[in-house]
Write a protein that holds these residues in place. Structure first.
Motif, PDB file in Angstrom:
ATOM      1  N   ARG A 144      15.157  -1.138  11.647  1.00 39.92           N
ATOM      2  CA  ARG A 144      16.154  -1.773  10.532  1.00 39.92           C
ATOM      3  C   ARG A 144      15.489  -2.261   9.556  1.00 39.92           C
ATOM      4  N   PRO A 145      16.135  -1.999   8.413  1.00 41.27           N
ATOM      5  CA  PRO A 145      15.615  -2.406   6.978  1.00 41.27           C
ATOM      6  C   PRO A 145      15.291  -3.814   7.105  1.00 41.27           C
ATOM      7  N   GLY A 146      14.242  -4.292   6.264  1.00 43.02           N
ATOM      8  CA  GLY A 146      14.001  -5.780   6.158  1.00 43.02           C
ATOM      9  C   GLY A 146      13.075  -5.852   4.985  1.00 43.02           C
ATOM     10  N   HIS A 147      12.143  -7.193   5.187  1.00 38.59           N
ATOM     11  CA  HIS A 147      11.280  -7.680   4.167  1.00 38.59           C
ATOM     12  C   HIS A 147       9.980  -7.537   4.513  1.00 38.59           C
ATOM     13  N   PRO A 148       9.102  -7.314   3.736  1.00 36.72           N
ATOM     14  CA  PRO A 148       9.089  -7.280   2.378  1.00 36.72           C
ATOM     15  C   PRO A 148       9.653  -5.957   1.690  1.00 36.72           C
ATOM     16  N   VAL A 149      10.044  -6.412   0.333  1.00 36.36           N
ATOM     17  CA  VAL A 149      10.522  -5.067  -0.289  1.00 36.36           C
ATOM     18  C   VAL A 149       9.743  -5.044  -1.580  1.00 36.36           C
TER      19      VAL A 149
ATOM     20  N   PRO B 238      16.810   7.877  -3.060  1.00 36.21           N
ATOM     21  CA  PRO B 238      16.017   8.756  -2.224  1.00 36.21           C
ATOM     22  C   PRO B 238      14.630   8.640  -2.050  1.00 36.21           C
ATOM     23  N   ASP B 239      14.077   8.036  -2.952  1.00 38.69           N
ATOM     24  CA  ASP B 239      12.753   7.971  -2.963  1.00 38.69           C
ATOM     25  C   ASP B 239      11.894   6.593  -2.474  1.00 38.69           C
ATOM     26  N   VAL B 240      12.842   5.858  -1.762  1.00 39.46           N
ATOM     27  CA  VAL B 240      12.300   4.373  -1.207  1.00 39.46           C
ATOM     28  C   VAL B 240      11.608   4.968   0.226  1.00 39.46           C
ATOM     29  N   VAL B 241      10.235   4.466   0.179  1.00 32.82           N
ATOM     30  CA  VAL B 241       9.300   4.830   1.167  1.00 32.82           C
ATOM     31  C   VAL B 241       9.751   3.641   2.349  1.00 32.82           C
ATOM     32  N   SER B 242      10.014   4.091   3.576  1.00 34.43           N
ATOM     33  CA  SER B 242      10.289   3.226   4.686  1.00 34.43           C
ATOM     34  C   SER B 242       8.798   2.901   5.405  1.00 34.43           C
ATOM     35  N   VAL B 243       8.512   1.738   5.627  1.00 29.04           N
ATOM     36  CA  VAL B 243       7.321   1.270   6.296  1.00 29.04           C
ATOM     37  C   VAL B 243       7.783   0.563   7.534  1.00 29.04           C
ATOM     38  N   GLU B 244       7.226   1.288   8.514  1.00 30.27           N
ATOM     39  CA  GLU B 244       7.451   0.649  10.162  1.00 30.27           C
ATOM     40  C   GLU B 244       6.540  -0.585  10.127  1.00 30.27           C
ATOM     41  N   CYS B 245       7.104  -1.732  10.338  1.00 29.98           N
ATOM     42  CA  CYS B 245       6.421  -3.019  10.605  1.00 29.98           C
ATOM     43  C   CYS B 245       6.591  -3.706  11.908  1.00 29.98           C
ATOM     44  N   GLY B 246       7.230  -2.808  12.675  1.00 31.20           N
ATOM     45  CA  GLY B 246       8.000  -3.574  13.953  1.00 31.20           C
ATOM     46  C   GLY B 246       6.667  -3.838  14.896  1.00 31.20           C
ATOM     47  N   ASP B 247       5.511  -3.316  14.752  1.00 26.22           N
ATOM     48  CA  ASP B 247       4.333  -3.632  15.657  1.00 26.22           C
ATOM     49  C   ASP B 247       3.778  -4.802  15.226  1.00 26.22           C
ATOM     50  N   LEU B 248       3.992  -5.489  13.936  1.00 25.20           N
ATOM     51  CA  LEU B 248       3.480  -6.468  13.393  1.00 25.20           C
ATOM     52  C   LEU B 248       4.346  -8.034  13.706  1.00 25.20           C
ATOM     53  N   SER B 249       5.759  -7.768  13.493  1.00 20.91           N
ATOM     54  CA  SER B 249       6.527  -8.984  13.853  1.00 20.91           C
ATOM     55  C   SER B 249       7.935  -8.278  13.828  1.00 20.91           C
ATOM     56  N   THR B 250       8.783  -9.333  14.287  1.00 26.61           N
ATOM     57  CA  THR B 250      10.334  -8.876  14.400  1.00 26.61           C
ATOM     58  C   THR B 250      10.930  -8.659  13.187  1.00 26.61           C
TER      59      THR B 250
ATOM     60  N   ALA C 242       0.945  -1.356   0.099  1.00 23.54           N
ATOM     61  CA  ALA C 242       0.072  -0.050  -0.066  1.00 23.54           C
ATOM     62  C   ALA C 242       0.957   1.111  -0.082  1.00 23.54           C
ATOM     63  N   ALA C 243       2.210   1.142   0.580  1.00 21.03           N
ATOM     64  CA  ALA C 243       3.039   2.257   0.711  1.00 21.03           C
ATOM     65  C   ALA C 243       3.731   2.577  -0.289  1.00 21.03           C
ATOM     66  N   ALA C 244       3.760   1.713  -1.316  1.00 21.38           N
ATOM     67  CA  ALA C 244       4.670   1.848  -2.737  1.00 21.38           C
ATOM     68  C   ALA C 244       4.227   2.938  -3.632  1.00 21.38           C
ATOM     69  N   GLY C 245       2.826   3.253  -3.627  1.00 23.46           N
ATOM     70  CA  GLY C 245       2.426   4.432  -4.125  1.00 23.46           C
ATOM     71  C   GLY C 245       2.994   5.007  -5.379  1.00 23.46           C
ATOM     72  N   GLU C 246       3.171   6.353  -5.399  1.00 25.43           N
ATOM     73  CA  GLU C 246       3.905   7.164  -6.495  1.00 25.43           C
ATOM     74  C   GLU C 246       5.328   6.881  -6.500  1.00 25.43           C
ATOM     75  N   SER C 247       6.186   6.756  -5.848  1.00 24.55           N
ATOM     76  CA  SER C 247       7.507   6.246  -5.911  1.00 24.55           C
ATOM     77  C   SER C 247       7.855   5.011  -6.354  1.00 24.55           C
ATOM     78  N   GLY C 248       6.832   4.027  -6.099  1.00 22.62           N
ATOM     79  CA  GLY C 248       6.998   2.633  -6.727  1.00 22.62           C
ATOM     80  C   GLY C 248       7.876   1.719  -5.976  1.00 22.62           C
ATOM     81  N   LEU C 249       8.500   2.282  -4.930  1.00 24.50           N
ATOM     82  CA  LEU C 249       9.614   1.577  -4.154  1.00 24.50           C
ATOM     83  C   LEU C 249       9.152   1.889  -2.497  1.00 24.50           C
ATOM     84  N   ALA C 250       9.125   0.735  -1.972  1.00 23.23           N
ATOM     85  CA  ALA C 250       8.871   0.644  -0.361  1.00 23.23           C
ATOM     86  C   ALA C 250       9.515  -0.493   0.146  1.00 23.23           C
ATOM     87  N   ARG C 251       9.981  -0.391   1.411  1.00 21.36           N
ATOM     88  CA  ARG C 251      10.891  -1.424   2.197  1.00 21.36           C
ATOM     89  C   ARG C 251      10.114  -1.423   3.738  1.00 21.36           C
ATOM     90  N   ALA C 252       9.934  -2.809   4.155  1.00 24.00           N
ATOM     91  CA  ALA C 252       9.679  -2.729   5.577  1.00 24.00           C
ATOM     92  C   ALA C 252      10.884  -2.308   6.279  1.00 24.00           C
TER      93      ALA C 252
END
Length: 180
Positions: free
Chosen positions: A128-133, A161-173, A113-123
């Motif tokens: 700490r960066p992780g998956h999914p990407v 610079p256009d990678v959207v960082s998506v915090e998912c730490g509330d969902l899993s490790t 859902a966050a990939a939107g306009e930039s087309g790039l998103a990372r959990a």
């Protein structure tokens, strides 16, 4: 809420798992693999591809196996094989690894859902960066050109610079499991 675009999910599961002591696609009698497939399907991916290499296993439906013949060259070979095998209608790919079994459908949905306009998103998991990407099709040529060795998509993403960082730490490790 159903996705209005086509996303192909890719489980990166080709490695030998040398630190783990066996290919991780075999871990927990295949439960990690089944969890990864379920996360991508439940998260909105219309197809799921499992990239295999060191161990070639039967992949549970509805997923489809893709064998990275050059898997020993590193993670980049697996990413390349998965992206090239994505459905021609796919507008996005969502990459995850088989060794992050606690990452579920909610994280996949959130990052897609966050990939939107930039087309790039990372959990991210507590920063700490992780998956999914998630990567939109328009980024695939640059990603494929940047892939080398065991780094996967990391160097490509770090340079954007256009990678959207998506915090998912509330969902899993989001931690990858490298040791038994």
């Amino acid at each position: 809420m159903a996705q209005s675009f086509w996303a192909s999910g890719i489980v990166l599961a080709a490695g030998a798992g040398t630190r783990f002591g066996m290919p991780k696609v075999l871990a927990a009698d295949g439960e990690w693999l089944r969890a990864s497939i379920a996360a991508l399907r439940g998260g909105g991916c219309r197809e799921v591809l499992v990239v295999l290499g060191a161990a070639v296993v039967d992949v549970p439906a509805p997923a489809r196996a893709v064998v990275a013949e050059d898997w020993a060259d590193g993670l980049s070979a697996s990413v390349r094989a998965g992206v090239l095998a994505a459905h021609e209608s796919a507008e996005f790919v969502a990459l995850t690894t088989v060794d992050t079994p606690d990452v579920g459908a909610a994280a996949v949905r959130r990052v897609l859902a966050a990939a939107g306009e930039s087309g790039l998103a990372r959990a991210r998991y507590h920063g700490r960066p992780g998956h999914p990407v998630v990567l939109a099709r328009r980024h695939w040529p640059a990603l494929l050109a940047a892939l080398t060795g065991d780094d996967g998509a990391g160097p490509f993403l770090r340079g954007r610079p256009d990678v959207v960082s998506v915090e998912c730490g509330d969902l899993s490790t989001g931690r990858d499991i490298d040791q038994r």
